[in-house]
Design a protein around this motif. Structure first.
Motif, PDB file in Angstrom:
ATOM      1  N   GLU A 115      57.125  26.120  60.558  1.00 51.93           N
ATOM      2  CA  GLU A 115      58.404  26.720  60.180  1.00 51.93           C
ATOM      3  C   GLU A 115      58.206  28.234  60.259  1.00 51.93           C
ATOM      4  N   SER A 163      60.294  32.339  60.381  1.00 52.17           N
ATOM      5  CA  SER A 163      61.501  33.149  60.248  1.00 52.17           C
ATOM      6  C   SER A 163      61.986  33.555  61.638  1.00 52.17           C
ATOM      7  N   CYS A 168      63.818  29.129  61.258  1.00 58.15           N
ATOM      8  CA  CYS A 168      64.640  29.239  60.047  1.00 58.15           C
ATOM      9  C   CYS A 168      65.482  30.509  60.134  1.00 58.15           C
ATOM     10  N   GLU A 226      68.053  31.251  58.010  1.00 64.71           N
ATOM     11  CA  GLU A 226      68.346  31.720  56.650  1.00 64.71           C
ATOM     12  C   GLU A 226      67.102  31.545  55.798  1.00 64.71           C
ATOM     13  N   TYR A 227      66.597  32.629  55.210  1.00 67.03           N
ATOM     14  CA  TYR A 227      65.367  32.578  54.429  1.00 67.03           C
ATOM     15  C   TYR A 227      65.254  33.826  53.571  1.00 67.03           C
ATOM     16  N   GLN A 228      64.367  33.779  52.616  1.00 67.10           N
ATOM     17  CA  GLN A 228      64.006  34.947  51.814  1.00 67.10           C
ATOM     18  C   GLN A 228      62.557  34.767  51.404  1.00 67.10           C
ATOM     19  N   VAL A 229      61.785  35.828  51.453  1.00 69.02           N
ATOM     20  CA  VAL A 229      60.388  35.800  51.053  1.00 69.02           C
ATOM     21  C   VAL A 229      60.242  36.711  49.848  1.00 69.02           C
ATOM     22  N   HIS A 285      63.923  40.602  51.659  1.00 67.10           N
ATOM     23  CA  HIS A 285      64.891  39.895  52.503  1.00 67.10           C
ATOM     24  C   HIS A 285      64.509  39.935  53.982  1.00 67.10           C
ATOM     25  N   SER A 292      58.788  38.526  57.114  1.00 64.85           N
ATOM     26  CA  SER A 292      58.608  37.408  58.043  1.00 64.85           C
ATOM     27  C   SER A 292      57.672  36.372  57.432  1.00 64.85           C
ATOM     28  N   HIS A 347      54.992  29.059  57.991  1.00 66.95           N
ATOM     29  CA  HIS A 347      54.387  28.029  57.148  1.00 66.95           C
ATOM     30  C   HIS A 347      54.064  26.843  58.043  1.00 66.95           C
TER      31      HIS A 347
END
Length: 117
Positions: free
Chosen positions: A7, A9, A47, A49-52, A56, A59, A62
């Motif tokens: 997966e 970003s 992905c 839509e994501y946030q770490v 925001h 990158s 996983h």
């Protein structure tokens, strides 16, 4: 086995050759020596839509490696190391890189192959 699921970003597709990255993960699993080459399946999921954390724009990659039970913790660590060694040069700019090995519940897993394969 295993199923190697990457997966990542979406913006990383502009920084990393994802097709080549899939091959690197695949070769890492091969290089572990734990599986037959023909049994390894590797794929990537982008992905959008994501946030770490609070970042925001951070990158991430996983990698989940799902395997049938029976491997020792040492073998699982060896698999993680083999895959990481294969990809480490390509991931120096990735904000968050994580890898995990998960045992599949063999009683809840079914595999069917097309006839002749």
């Amino acid at each position: 086995m295993p199923h190697c699921i990457i997966e990542y970003s979406a913006p990383l597709a502009h920084e990393i050759d994802i097709k080549q990255f899939v091959q690197l993960v695949h070769h890492g699993a091969i290089n572990s020596g734990l599986f037959e080459r023909s049994a390894i399946k590797t794929r990537a999921i982008k992905c959008d839509e994501y946030q770490v954390g609070d970042n925001h724009l951070g990158s991430f990659i996983h990698i989940t490696m799902k395997i049938l039970p029976g491997r020792t913790d040492e073998q699982k660590q060896h698999l993680l190391s083999a895959v990481y060694e294969s990809i480490s040069a390509e991931t120096v700019s990735v904000y968050s890189l994580t890898l995990e090995v998960i045992d599949i519940n063999a009683n809840a897993y079914v595999k069917h192959l097309a006839s002749g394969h």
